[in-house]
Design a protein around this motif. Structure first.
Motif, PDB file in Angstrom:
ATOM      1  N   TRP A  89      27.515 -17.903 -19.900  1.00 39.76           N
ATOM      2  CA  TRP A  89      27.985 -19.230 -19.219  1.00 39.76           C
ATOM      3  C   TRP A  89      27.044 -20.018 -19.253  1.00 39.76           C
ATOM      4  O   TRP A  89      27.279 -21.303 -19.712  1.00 39.76           O
ATOM      5  N   LEU A  90      25.834 -19.895 -18.543  1.00 45.34           N
ATOM      6  CA  LEU A  90      25.008 -21.046 -18.242  1.00 45.34           C
ATOM      7  C   LEU A  90      24.425 -21.460 -19.536  1.00 45.34           C
ATOM      8  O   LEU A  90      23.908 -22.602 -19.818  1.00 45.34           O
ATOM      9  N   ALA A  91      24.030 -20.560 -20.433  1.00 45.10           N
ATOM     10  CA  ALA A  91      23.382 -20.711 -21.631  1.00 45.10           C
ATOM     11  C   ALA A  91      24.295 -21.953 -22.634  1.00 45.10           C
ATOM     12  O   ALA A  91      23.791 -22.528 -23.507  1.00 45.10           O
ATOM     13  N   ARG A  92      25.463 -21.774 -22.319  1.00 48.66           N
ATOM     14  CA  ARG A  92      26.493 -22.902 -23.018  1.00 48.66           C
ATOM     15  C   ARG A  92      26.487 -24.268 -22.625  1.00 48.66           C
ATOM     16  O   ARG A  92      27.347 -24.931 -23.255  1.00 48.66           O
ATOM     17  N   GLN A  93      25.783 -24.550 -21.618  1.00 49.49           N
ATOM     18  CA  GLN A  93      25.992 -25.688 -20.806  1.00 49.49           C
ATOM     19  C   GLN A  93      24.739 -26.441 -21.146  1.00 49.49           C
ATOM     20  O   GLN A  93      23.655 -26.072 -21.230  1.00 49.49           O
ATOM     21  N   ARG A  94      25.000 -27.858 -21.702  1.00 46.22           N
ATOM     22  CA  ARG A  94      24.175 -28.677 -22.087  1.00 46.22           C
ATOM     23  C   ARG A  94      23.265 -29.288 -21.078  1.00 46.22           C
ATOM     24  O   ARG A  94      21.813 -29.560 -21.416  1.00 46.22           O
ATOM     25  N   ASP A  95      23.451 -29.413 -19.995  1.00 47.68           N
ATOM     26  CA  ASP A  95      22.512 -29.650 -18.718  1.00 47.68           C
ATOM     27  C   ASP A  95      22.148 -28.258 -17.937  1.00 47.68           C
ATOM     28  O   ASP A  95      21.689 -28.305 -16.879  1.00 47.68           O
ATOM     29  N   ALA A  96      21.984 -27.142 -18.652  1.00 47.20           N
ATOM     30  CA  ALA A  96      21.521 -25.934 -17.818  1.00 47.20           C
ATOM     31  C   ALA A  96      20.160 -26.165 -17.288  1.00 47.20           C
ATOM     32  O   ALA A  96      19.878 -25.350 -16.036  1.00 47.20           O
ATOM     33  N   ALA A  97      19.327 -26.771 -17.910  1.00 52.57           N
ATOM     34  CA  ALA A  97      17.997 -26.939 -17.146  1.00 52.57           C
ATOM     35  C   ALA A  97      17.854 -27.741 -15.985  1.00 52.57           C
ATOM     36  O   ALA A  97      16.960 -27.292 -14.929  1.00 52.57           O
ATOM     37  N   SER A  98      18.966 -28.334 -15.517  1.00 56.46           N
ATOM     38  CA  SER A  98      18.868 -29.049 -14.282  1.00 56.46           C
ATOM     39  C   SER A  98      19.638 -28.546 -13.298  1.00 56.46           C
ATOM     40  O   SER A  98      19.848 -29.091 -12.327  1.00 56.46           O
ATOM     41  N   LEU A  99      20.213 -27.395 -13.577  1.00 56.84           N
ATOM     42  CA  LEU A  99      21.378 -26.792 -12.601  1.00 56.84           C
ATOM     43  C   LEU A  99      20.596 -25.557 -11.859  1.00 56.84           C
ATOM     44  O   LEU A  99      19.762 -24.697 -12.370  1.00 56.84           O
ATOM     45  N   SER A 100      20.899 -25.421 -10.702  1.00 56.59           N
ATOM     46  CA  SER A 100      20.651 -24.182 -10.144  1.00 56.59           C
ATOM     47  C   SER A 100      21.823 -23.361  -9.922  1.00 56.59           C
ATOM     48  O   SER A 100      23.089 -23.971  -9.686  1.00 56.59           O
ATOM     49  N   ILE A 101      21.655 -21.776  -9.754  1.00 55.68           N
ATOM     50  CA  ILE A 101      22.766 -21.066  -9.841  1.00 55.68           C
ATOM     51  C   ILE A 101      22.677 -20.170  -8.465  1.00 55.68           C
ATOM     52  O   ILE A 101      21.453 -19.980  -8.063  1.00 55.68           O
ATOM     53  N   ARG A 102      23.847 -19.815  -7.870  1.00 61.70           N
ATOM     54  CA  ARG A 102      23.892 -18.972  -6.688  1.00 61.70           C
ATOM     55  C   ARG A 102      25.253 -18.080  -6.968  1.00 61.70           C
ATOM     56  O   ARG A 102      26.291 -18.568  -7.537  1.00 61.70           O
TER      57      ARG A 102
END
Length: 124
Positions: A89-102
């Motif tokens: 899911w995260l790989a498909r997000q344009r802003d993935a580099a700026s997101l943190s995941i929990r």
């Protein structure tokens, strides 16, 4: 499949959808935006993807009698499957580099407001 078994499966399915709906509303009231519900990937399914600022919460919803039972229902295999689906899911997000995941759990308990357990496990 016998009629009784089919009826039980339908009941469980309906209970799961109701739990996800309640969990989504509980998170919305806490300021999260729901980005996906029952997001399916080839590696597994994510019950809810919620966002608050730059934080992405991958949420597993469990409807159980107690919080302990809900927590125990998500073993290492489930955690791995959910983490792998979250990576896709995260790989498909344009802003993935700026997101943190929990990884969170929302336990839907009888006659109680859903319980949100933040950072329930870590994916490695």
């Amino acid at each position: 499949m016998s009629e009784n078994r089919l009826s039980k499966r339908r009941s469980s399915f309906a209970k799961g959808h109701r739990g996800e709906w309640l969990a989504a509303w509980a998170l919305r009231l806490k300021g999260y935006r729901i980005l996906a519900v029952r997001h399916r990937t080839k590696l597994g399914e994510i019950d809810l993807v919620a966002r608050k600022g730059d934080l992405i919460a991958i949420v597993e919803v469990k409807a159980r009698a107690t919080l302990e039972q809900a927590m125990d229902a998500i073993g290492p295999e489930s955690q791995r499957r959910i983490a792998n689906a979250a990576d896709l899911w995260l790989a498909r997000q344009r802003d993935a580099a700026s997101l943190s995941i929990r990884f969170d759990i929302v336990a839907v308990l009888p006659r109680r407001w859903p319980v949100h357990v933040k950072d329930a496990w870590r994916a490695y």
